[in-house]
Enzyme design. Structure first.
Site, PDB file in Angstrom:
ATOM      1  N   HIS A 223       0.808  -1.216   0.000  1.00 55.04           N
ATOM      2  CA  HIS A 223       0.000   0.000   0.000  1.00 55.04           C
ATOM      3  C   HIS A 223       0.844   1.270   0.000  1.00 55.04           C
ATOM      4  O   HIS A 223       0.643   2.133  -0.855  1.00 55.04           O
ATOM      5  CB  HIS A 223      -1.044   0.029   1.118  1.00 55.04           C
ATOM      6  N   TYR A 227       1.662   5.160  -2.573  1.00 57.15           N
ATOM      7  CA  TYR A 227       1.947   6.555  -2.208  1.00 57.15           C
ATOM      8  C   TYR A 227       3.346   6.964  -2.632  1.00 57.15           C
ATOM      9  O   TYR A 227       3.575   8.140  -2.950  1.00 57.15           O
ATOM     10  CB  TYR A 227       1.661   6.808  -0.723  1.00 57.15           C
ATOM     11  N   HIS A 374      -9.363   0.209 -11.400  1.00 49.78           N
ATOM     12  CA  HIS A 374      -9.038   1.245 -10.407  1.00 49.78           C
ATOM     13  C   HIS A 374      -7.590   1.706 -10.535  1.00 49.78           C
ATOM     14  O   HIS A 374      -7.316   2.895 -10.660  1.00 49.78           O
ATOM     15  CB  HIS A 374      -9.309   0.709  -8.994  1.00 49.78           C
ATOM     16  N   PHE A 375      -6.642   0.739 -10.536  1.00 52.71           N
ATOM     17  CA  PHE A 375      -5.271   1.248 -10.501  1.00 52.71           C
ATOM     18  C   PHE A 375      -4.751   1.668 -11.873  1.00 52.71           C
ATOM     19  O   PHE A 375      -3.697   2.272 -11.967  1.00 52.71           O
ATOM     20  CB  PHE A 375      -4.305   0.324  -9.739  1.00 52.71           C
ATOM     21  N   HIS A 376      -5.508   1.375 -12.949  1.00 54.20           N
ATOM     22  CA  HIS A 376      -5.117   2.023 -14.200  1.00 54.20           C
ATOM     23  C   HIS A 376      -5.564   3.486 -14.215  1.00 54.20           C
ATOM     24  O   HIS A 376      -5.030   4.282 -14.982  1.00 54.20           O
ATOM     25  CB  HIS A 376      -5.644   1.262 -15.414  1.00 54.20           C
ATOM     26  N   ARG A 439     -10.106 -10.775 -12.293  1.00 52.18           N
ATOM     27  CA  ARG A 439      -8.863 -10.226 -12.814  1.00 52.18           C
ATOM     28  C   ARG A 439      -7.878 -11.373 -13.001  1.00 52.18           C
ATOM     29  O   ARG A 439      -8.119 -12.481 -12.527  1.00 52.18           O
ATOM     30  CB  ARG A 439      -8.293  -9.189 -11.852  1.00 52.18           C
ATOM     31  N   ARG A 440      -6.782 -11.148 -13.669  1.00 54.30           N
ATOM     32  CA  ARG A 440      -5.682 -12.096 -13.794  1.00 54.30           C
ATOM     33  C   ARG A 440      -6.159 -13.460 -14.264  1.00 54.30           C
ATOM     34  O   ARG A 440      -5.842 -14.472 -13.653  1.00 54.30           O
ATOM     35  CB  ARG A 440      -5.009 -12.290 -12.448  1.00 54.30           C
TER      36      ARG A 440
HETATM   37  C1  HEM Z   1      -0.867   0.336 -23.128  1.00 52.39           C
HETATM   38  C2  HEM Z   1      -1.236   0.619 -21.910  1.00 52.39           C
HETATM   39  C3  HEM Z   1      -1.761  -0.426 -20.975  1.00 52.39           C
HETATM   40  C4  HEM Z   1      -2.588  -1.482 -21.242  1.00 52.39           C
HETATM   41  C5  HEM Z   1      -3.225  -1.828 -22.573  1.00 52.39           C
HETATM   42  C6  HEM Z   1      -2.766  -2.209 -20.016  1.00 52.39           C
HETATM   43  C7  HEM Z   1      -3.548  -3.346 -19.863  1.00 52.39           C
HETATM   44  C8  HEM Z   1      -3.646  -4.121 -18.738  1.00 52.39           C
HETATM   45  C9  HEM Z   1      -4.521  -5.238 -18.536  1.00 52.39           C
HETATM   46  C10 HEM Z   1      -5.513  -5.761 -19.584  1.00 52.39           C
HETATM   47  C11 HEM Z   1      -4.301  -5.743 -17.298  1.00 52.39           C
HETATM   48  C12 HEM Z   1      -5.061  -6.832 -16.573  1.00 52.39           C
HETATM   49  C13 HEM Z   1      -4.852  -8.187 -16.978  1.00 52.39           C
HETATM   50  C14 HEM Z   1      -5.528  -9.211 -16.094  1.00 52.39           C
HETATM   51  O1  HEM Z   1      -5.791  -8.978 -14.892  1.00 52.39           O
HETATM   52  O2  HEM Z   1      -5.792 -10.292 -16.636  1.00 52.39           O
HETATM   53  C15 HEM Z   1      -3.261  -4.962 -16.712  1.00 52.39           C
HETATM   54  C16 HEM Z   1      -2.722  -5.181 -15.450  1.00 52.39           C
HETATM   55  C17 HEM Z   1      -1.819  -4.341 -14.840  1.00 52.39           C
HETATM   56  N1  HEM Z   1      -1.342  -3.135 -15.349  1.00 52.39           N
HETATM   57 FE1  HEM Z   1      -1.685  -2.369 -17.171  1.00 52.39          FE
HETATM   58  N2  HEM Z   1      -2.052  -1.597 -19.032  1.00 52.39           N
HETATM   59  C18 HEM Z   1      -1.425  -0.500 -19.578  1.00 52.39           C
HETATM   60  C19 HEM Z   1      -0.603   0.406 -18.930  1.00 52.39           C
HETATM   61  C20 HEM Z   1      -0.197   0.263 -17.617  1.00 52.39           C
HETATM   62  C21 HEM Z   1       0.649   1.200 -16.924  1.00 52.39           C
HETATM   63  C22 HEM Z   1       1.205   2.489 -17.527  1.00 52.39           C
HETATM   64  C23 HEM Z   1       0.843   0.695 -15.671  1.00 52.39           C
HETATM   65  C24 HEM Z   1       1.617   1.240 -14.512  1.00 52.39           C
HETATM   66  C25 HEM Z   1       2.211   2.377 -14.449  1.00 52.39           C
HETATM   67  C26 HEM Z   1       0.147  -0.556 -15.591  1.00 52.39           C
HETATM   68  C27 HEM Z   1       0.145  -1.392 -14.490  1.00 52.39           C
HETATM   69  C28 HEM Z   1      -0.489  -2.605 -14.399  1.00 52.39           C
HETATM   70  C29 HEM Z   1      -0.394  -3.491 -13.274  1.00 52.39           C
HETATM   71  C30 HEM Z   1       0.435  -3.255 -12.002  1.00 52.39           C
HETATM   72  C31 HEM Z   1      -1.225  -4.588 -13.559  1.00 52.39           C
HETATM   73  C32 HEM Z   1      -1.521  -5.761 -12.642  1.00 52.39           C
HETATM   74  C33 HEM Z   1      -0.879  -7.009 -13.044  1.00 52.39           C
HETATM   75  C34 HEM Z   1      -1.380  -8.138 -12.189  1.00 52.39           C
HETATM   76  O3  HEM Z   1      -2.571  -8.169 -11.818  1.00 52.39           O
HETATM   77  O4  HEM Z   1      -0.563  -9.004 -11.860  1.00 52.39           O
HETATM   78  N3  HEM Z   1      -0.487  -0.793 -16.787  1.00 52.39           N
HETATM   79  N4  HEM Z   1      -2.882  -3.959 -17.607  1.00 52.39           N
HETATM   80 CU    CU Z   2      -3.953   0.103  -0.554  1.00 49.38          CU
END
Ligand code: HEM
Ligand code: CU
Length: 549
Positions: A223, A227, A374-376, A439-440
């Site tokens: 968490h 921040y 949320h975190f996107h 998710r995931r």
């Molecule tokens: C082209 C831009 C992006 C696309 C298309 C994208 C797409 C996605 C998708 C579809 C997932 C979820 C997949 C799932 O849960 O099955 C994901 C997870 C995630 N994304 Fe992105 N994202 C983008 C940019 C970013 C950026 C800029 C960040 C951080 C600065 C980010 C951080 C994360 C994180 C931390 C996860 C979680 C992975 C997990 O659950 O293990 N993403 N993203």
């Molecule tokens: Cu938190």
């Protein structure tokens, strides 16, 4: 006569730039992985050559959530510290380079094991999923390297204070130090689980691991990590944006107080990520949720200060009426526009965060793709757009170049593309999550079950958004490469705002680090001692490792 521009020392500029290059390389690779994920989840596309979805997802999470952010932040903070408190000493700069190389080699090591399919444990590496030991060792190097860089900043700040007794330190230096204290205290938790639990276990030195303890130590870090991402964006909002628009900072002391409150209330709250975890008593979850909600205070203080800055500037330019000042803001300046759009996205993002942290509502959204939505909004829009906006002056400042009008226009387009792509992608993630889409998950249609088919339209919209976002990634890379290597030579300002009122005495009291660190430790002990003793004493037999991919 024109004043010479206040500049980051050339040697410090190299150190900062090295960090920014790794950050943008991570964005390129991680962004591509993101595109592939949205395509797979639409149910219309499969990864070729037997590549696992979870390998791609681990790559994406680690490169964007951990590498892009940490490298950008440390590079930005080295530049901010050097700009406001003078060139680093040779010793501090050497520490900075040692930190950089430790983090870079750690990243390379971790990336190797992820990409070769030996560490598809996602960026949270939850036990009992077990990766190759090299994955954890690389991560440990990244964390320890970041500490070395943190110590370089602390040493530089301490030296400044010694030679400026009785003076209030420059705001950006104060904020950088606060953020590194936050980082140091919280990353002790993740280092503990990685070094004492996961590395011996993955090497086969121990057979079983205490799963709940390792998850608790992870979220003790996880968490405050968010921040650690957000505070540098707030540095830009508080200390840079007022100068970019030509106005003054609303209040220097308020900014410092907000940072101290973030330091106090972002650590003892990790249980809000474990609300559905058995083995933690509801009482301690309740205590940590109450502490979580305290963070709303500095968040609203920040929102108030930003809009006060905008309104006072607009009125100083002759704006009248309730919202006339909005028209006076420099909308065509990407240094302002990108972070401003980031701020707007923080309104729904923060609201979603309050939902996630509420025990009852958490049961609806837990582990659904709502959370990803949320975190996107928070990190991948508010934080990232602010970092992009900062790059538009920081990179040319460091490389001795200037941003052309054409690049500024492209940066405005980039911001709009990102906002549109994210509205589609994150919006549909939120809706699909409310309908229960996990998710995931590599599965999209779940053998055409009726419930999963309900999610597909949203997941297609998600892929449309992801494709637009990927165009946004290409645009930002074009701009960054231009600013670093091709833009015309010249001088670019590193904007630092003045406060509307002279320093208040209160600001000096806010530098009482013994008091703040003492309070941080006390709050952590209150929130964590009893539950952690309980988790250790009443632990079930530990778990063996699993490789499910
Ligand atoms: C082209 C831009 C992006 C696309 C298309 C994208 C797409 C996605 C998708 C579809 C997932 C979820 C997949 C799932 O849960 O099955 C994901 C997870 C995630 N994304 Fe992105 N994202 C983008 C940019 C970013 C950026 C800029 C960040 C951080 C600065 C980010 C951080 C994360 C994180 C931390 C996860 C979680 C992975 C997990 O659950 O293990 N993403 N993203
Ligand atoms: Cu938190």
């Amino acid at each position: 006569m024109a004043q010479p521009l206040e500049k980051v020392d050339r040697r410090d500029a190299k150190l900062a730039l090295a960090h920014l290059f790794v950050a943008f390389a991570a964005l390129a690779l991680g962004g591509f992985a993101g595109l592939l994920q949205t395509l797979v989840r639409s149910g219309k596309f499969e990864l070729p050559a037997g590549i696992s979805y979870y390998t791609i997802l681990t790559t994406h999470g680690v490169l964007l959530g951990l590498v892009l952010t940490t490298f950008f932040i440390i590079g930005f903070q080295f530049a901010a510290v050097s700009r406001t408190t003078g060139a680093l000493s040779d010793g501090s700069r050497r520490l900075g380079w040692i930190g950089f190389w430790m983090m870079t080699s750690g990243t390379a090591c971790t990336a190797f094991f992820i990409l070769t399919g030996q560490a598809s444990v996602l960026y949270t590496f939850y036990a009992p999923l077990q990766a190759h030991a090299g994955f954890y060792i690389g991560l440990a190097l990244v964390v320890v390297g970041s500490w070395v860089s943190g110590f370089a900043m602390f040493a530089h700040y301490a030296r400044w204070r010694k030679t400026h007794r009785g003076q209030v330190s420059p705001l950006l230096a104060f904020m950088s130090v606060t953020n590194m204290v936050l980082w140091l205290v919280c990353s002790l938790g993740v280092a503990a689980t990685v070094v004492f639990q996961l590395i011996p276990w993955s090497l086969g030195l121990t057979d079983r691991v205490n799963v709940l303890l390792s998850r608790t130590l992870f979220w003790y870090f996880g968490h405050p990590l968010v921040y650690f991402w957000l505070l540098p964006a707030y540095m830009v909002w508080y200390a840079v944006i007022p100068k970019v628009i030509g106005g003054k900072m609303f209040s220097d002391s308020l900014a410092r107080l907000a940072f101290i409150l973030f330091l106090l209330f972002s650590i003892p709250v990790g249980f809000h990520h474990q609300l559905l975890e058995p083995g933690i008593s509801p009482f301690w979850k309740y205590v940590q949720v109450v502490l979580t909600f305290m963070v709303i205070i500095p968040s609203l203080m920040t929102a108030f200060a930003m809009f006060a800055t905008f309104e006072s500037y607009g009125r100083s330019q002759g704006a009248t009426g309730l919202f006339g000042w909005l028209r006076k803001l420099p909308w065509s300046d990407a240094r302002f526009f990108a972070p401003f759009v980031g701020m707007l996205f923080f309104i729904p993002a923060g609201t979603g965060g309050i939902i996630n942290a509420s025990h009852q509502l958490n049961q609806v959204v837990h582990n659904t793709i709502w959370v990803t939505g949320h975190f996107h909004l928070t990190v991948a829009t508010t934080v990232v757009l602010t970092f992009f906006g900062a790059s538009y002056w920081l990179i040319p400042h460091l490389t001795g170049r200037v941003m052309t009008k054409a690049m500024n226009r492209l940066a405005i387009i980039q911001t709009i593309v990102w906002a549109v792509g994210m509205t589609f992608m994150s919006g549909s993630m939120h809706f699909a999550g409310l309908l229960g889409a996990p998710r995931r998950s590599a599965f999209s249609t779940y053998g055409n079950s009726p419930q999963a088919l309900e999610w597909i339209p949203y997941q297609i919209a998600q892929a449309v958004g992801g494709t637009i976002l990927f165009i946004g990634i290409i645009l930002i890379l074009v701009i960054v490469i231009n600013l670093a290597f091709f833009a015309p030579k010249g001088e670019t300002e590193f904007p630092v705002a003045e406060a509307a009122a002279p320093y208040e005495r209160a600001a000096l009291a806010l530098e009482n680090w013994k008091l703040w660190i003492g309070l941080v430790v006390a709050l952590i002990l209150i929130a964590y001692t009893v539950p952690i003793v309980d988790i250790i004493q009443n632990a079930p037999p530990g778990s063996k490792g699993y490789k499910l991919w």
